[in-house]
Structure formats: structure tokens, C-alpha cells
Design a protein around this motif. Structure first.
Motif, PDB file in Angstrom:
ATOM      1  N   LYS A 198      31.485 -17.878  -9.354  1.00  0.00           N
ATOM      2  CA  LYS A 198      30.727 -16.541  -9.318  1.00  0.00           C
ATOM      3  C   LYS A 198      31.341 -15.921  -7.672  1.00  0.00           C
ATOM      4  O   LYS A 198      31.180 -16.952  -6.677  1.00  0.00           O
ATOM      5  N   ILE A 199      31.615 -14.771  -7.793  1.00  0.00           N
ATOM      6  CA  ILE A 199      31.994 -14.049  -6.553  1.00  0.00           C
ATOM      7  C   ILE A 199      31.550 -12.767  -6.483  1.00  0.00           C
ATOM      8  O   ILE A 199      31.128 -12.063  -7.336  1.00  0.00           O
ATOM      9  N   ASN A 200      31.288 -12.185  -5.251  1.00  0.00           N
ATOM     10  CA  ASN A 200      30.771 -11.065  -5.010  1.00  0.00           C
ATOM     11  C   ASN A 200      32.055  -9.990  -4.428  1.00  0.00           C
ATOM     12  O   ASN A 200      32.687 -10.389  -3.572  1.00  0.00           O
TER      13      ASN A 200
END
Length: 53
Positions: A11-13
């Protein structure tokens, strides 16, 4: 006993809003020519190394 990973969640933002001013580098004609000459020289060196193998 080895561990086997069957699933991997990543998961990356990504923040696309600009929080600051982006600086743009400007080069004069001589600086551009020097940069291009340096790049060409490096590419030619790489090609020569490949031919020696």
C-alpha cells in the motif's frame, strides 16, 4: 523449514498536490552543448566497453 509467502499486499500513498514551488533549471547554449558532449562521450565509452567483451 522455509517460509512461503503466497500473497503480498503493498500500500502506498501518493500526494499529487504541490506543497512547494518546483524549480526549473535553465541552461545557456554553452552549458547545453557541454552537457550534450558529456552524454555523448559517456555513451561512446559504454559502446566501446561492450565491443571489447
Amino acid at each position: 523449514m522455509p517460509i512461503e509467502i503466497k500473497e503480498l499486499h503493498i500500500k502506498i500513498n501518493v500526494d499529487e498536490s504541490s506543497k512547494g514551488q518546483k524549480s526549473v533549471a535553465t541552461f545557456g547554449k554553452e552549458e547545453k552543448s557541454a552537457l550534450i558532449a558529456s552524454c555523448v562521450e559517456q555513451v561512446m565509452d559504454i559502446l566501446e566497453m561492450r565491443e571489447e567483451r
